[in-house]
Design a protein around this motif. Sequence first.
Motif, PDB file in Angstrom:
ATOM      1  N   ASP A  18      49.642  14.644  30.947  1.00  0.00           N
ATOM      2  CA  ASP A  18      49.276  15.559  30.394  1.00  0.00           C
ATOM      3  C   ASP A  18      50.222  17.117  31.010  1.00  0.00           C
ATOM      4  OD1 ASP A  18      47.435  17.118  28.914  1.00  0.00           O
ATOM      5  OD2 ASP A  18      45.953  16.451  30.224  1.00  0.00           O
ATOM      6  N   THR A  19      49.812  18.597  30.229  1.00  0.00           N
ATOM      7  CA  THR A  19      49.905  19.367  30.917  1.00  0.00           C
ATOM      8  C   THR A  19      49.302  20.402  31.257  1.00  0.00           C
ATOM      9  OG1 THR A  19      51.948  19.400  29.296  1.00  0.00           O
ATOM     10  CG2 THR A  19      51.661  21.787  30.119  1.00  0.00           C
ATOM     11  N   VAL A  20      48.980  21.754  32.144  1.00  0.00           N
ATOM     12  CA  VAL A  20      48.237  22.606  32.873  1.00  0.00           C
ATOM     13  C   VAL A  20      49.047  23.403  32.483  1.00  0.00           C
ATOM     14  CG1 VAL A  20      46.554  22.638  34.092  1.00  0.00           C
ATOM     15  CG2 VAL A  20      46.707  20.947  33.635  1.00  0.00           C
ATOM     16  N   VAL A  21      48.088  24.723  31.884  1.00  0.00           N
ATOM     17  CA  VAL A  21      48.714  25.670  31.481  1.00  0.00           C
ATOM     18  C   VAL A  21      48.299  26.837  33.045  1.00  0.00           C
ATOM     19  CG1 VAL A  21      48.944  28.247  30.333  1.00  0.00           C
ATOM     20  CG2 VAL A  21      49.940  25.582  29.320  1.00  0.00           C
ATOM     21  N   ALA A  22      48.686  27.661  33.553  1.00  0.00           N
ATOM     22  CA  ALA A  22      47.942  28.196  35.232  1.00  0.00           C
ATOM     23  C   ALA A  22      47.365  29.798  34.222  1.00  0.00           C
ATOM     24  CB  ALA A  22      49.148  28.516  35.474  1.00  0.00           C
ATOM     25  N   PRO A  23      45.537  29.427  34.290  1.00  0.00           N
ATOM     26  CA  PRO A  23      45.416  30.670  33.875  1.00  0.00           C
ATOM     27  C   PRO A  23      45.517  31.797  34.556  1.00  0.00           C
ATOM     28  CG  PRO A  23      44.014  28.676  34.921  1.00  0.00           C
ATOM     29  CD  PRO A  23      45.276  28.724  35.125  1.00  0.00           C
ATOM     30  N   GLU A  24      45.415  31.672  35.905  1.00  0.00           N
ATOM     31  CA  GLU A  24      45.697  33.049  36.711  1.00  0.00           C
ATOM     32  C   GLU A  24      47.054  32.443  37.359  1.00  0.00           C
ATOM     33  OE1 GLU A  24      42.253  33.838  39.481  1.00  0.00           O
ATOM     34  OE2 GLU A  24      41.800  33.047  37.654  1.00  0.00           O
ATOM     35  N   SER A  25      46.959  33.500  38.408  1.00  0.00           N
ATOM     36  CA  SER A  25      48.305  33.615  39.370  1.00  0.00           C
ATOM     37  C   SER A  25      48.092  32.975  40.724  1.00  0.00           C
ATOM     38  CB  SER A  25      49.455  34.459  39.633  1.00  0.00           C
ATOM     39  OG  SER A  25      49.768  34.852  38.149  1.00  0.00           O
ATOM     40  N   GLY A  26      48.203  32.026  41.264  1.00  0.00           N
ATOM     41  CA  GLY A  26      47.822  31.495  42.940  1.00  0.00           C
ATOM     42  C   GLY A  26      48.331  30.770  43.365  1.00  0.00           C
ATOM     43  N   LEU A  27      47.472  29.228  44.298  1.00  0.00           N
ATOM     44  CA  LEU A  27      47.223  28.251  44.861  1.00  0.00           C
ATOM     45  C   LEU A  27      46.712  26.947  43.602  1.00  0.00           C
ATOM     46  CD1 LEU A  27      49.023  26.986  47.315  1.00  0.00           C
ATOM     47  CD2 LEU A  27      46.806  27.302  47.967  1.00  0.00           C
ATOM     48  N   TYR A  28      47.639  26.206  43.537  1.00  0.00           N
ATOM     49  CA  TYR A  28      47.107  25.083  42.677  1.00  0.00           C
ATOM     50  C   TYR A  28      46.964  23.910  43.115  1.00  0.00           C
ATOM     51  CZ  TYR A  28      45.901  27.837  38.429  1.00  0.00           C
ATOM     52  OH  TYR A  28      45.729  29.466  38.017  1.00  0.00           O
ATOM     53  N   LYS A  29      46.336  23.457  43.657  1.00  0.00           N
ATOM     54  CA  LYS A  29      45.951  22.129  43.986  1.00  0.00           C
ATOM     55  C   LYS A  29      46.029  20.974  43.482  1.00  0.00           C
ATOM     56  CE  LYS A  29      45.301  22.135  48.647  1.00  0.00           C
ATOM     57  NZ  LYS A  29      44.861  22.411  50.128  1.00  0.00           N
ATOM     58  N   VAL A  30      46.962  19.559  43.308  1.00  0.00           N
ATOM     59  CA  VAL A  30      45.952  17.676  42.635  1.00  0.00           C
ATOM     60  C   VAL A  30      45.772  18.078  44.186  1.00  0.00           C
ATOM     61  CG1 VAL A  30      47.348  16.357  41.766  1.00  0.00           C
ATOM     62  CG2 VAL A  30      48.556  19.023  41.709  1.00  0.00           C
ATOM     63  N   TRP A  31      44.548  16.653  43.744  1.00  0.00           N
ATOM     64  CA  TRP A  31      43.509  16.525  44.958  1.00  0.00           C
ATOM     65  C   TRP A  31      43.910  14.781  43.715  1.00  0.00           C
ATOM     66  CZ3 TRP A  31      38.769  13.399  43.142  1.00  0.00           C
ATOM     67  CH2 TRP A  31      37.694  13.123  44.214  1.00  0.00           C
ATOM     68  N   PHE A  32      44.231  14.204  44.835  1.00  0.00           N
ATOM     69  CA  PHE A  32      44.062  12.483  44.627  1.00  0.00           C
ATOM     70  C   PHE A  32      43.496  11.465  45.909  1.00  0.00           C
ATOM     71  CE2 PHE A  32      48.637  13.259  44.239  1.00  0.00           C
ATOM     72  CZ  PHE A  32      48.827  12.734  42.440  1.00  0.00           C
ATOM     73  N   SER A  33      42.370  10.996  45.203  1.00  0.00           N
ATOM     74  CA  SER A  33      41.220  10.855  46.428  1.00  0.00           C
ATOM     75  C   SER A  33      41.117   9.293  46.125  1.00  0.00           C
ATOM     76  CB  SER A  33      40.099  10.982  46.178  1.00  0.00           C
ATOM     77  OG  SER A  33      38.605  10.737  47.243  1.00  0.00           O
TER      78      SER A  33
END
Length: 145
Positions: free
Chosen positions: A109-124
Amino acid sequence: MCPVLWNDEKHDEFKLQVTRPPHVPREDIIMRPLDTLEKLHVKAGKMKWLEFNLEKGDVLNFHVTGDSSFGFTIVHVDNEEDTTDVYSMRTVFPLFQWIHGPFKVPLEDTVVAPESGLYKVWFSNSRAWFYSVTIRHHFEVIKDQ
């Protein structure tokens, strides 16, 4: 009253035809070769994070597959001090606490950043007691022009 099929006088005129449903072509799934994907091992009961600094409008493309069940989401971190509680962060991609695996079809899939900042991908792999999970992934950041 019985259906026409069961009435004796109409039985010859109405013949039951058993046919298969029409063939619908399956979309070709673009499978990336496994040797082009990065490996991530998550031990039983643990979690791992990937981090991306994105500007507003940047696009994060991803392709994820696993050899067992695991949890997955993408979040935006407001407070960089709180980096372990996924539930206190703002969800950008739906939070799947447990995706049953192994995957035959990758999560892409694709995610568009709604605002600037730190984005993290969580794997559990927090629900596992004994076995680790190997997650193969590819993330690509496309900068907004």
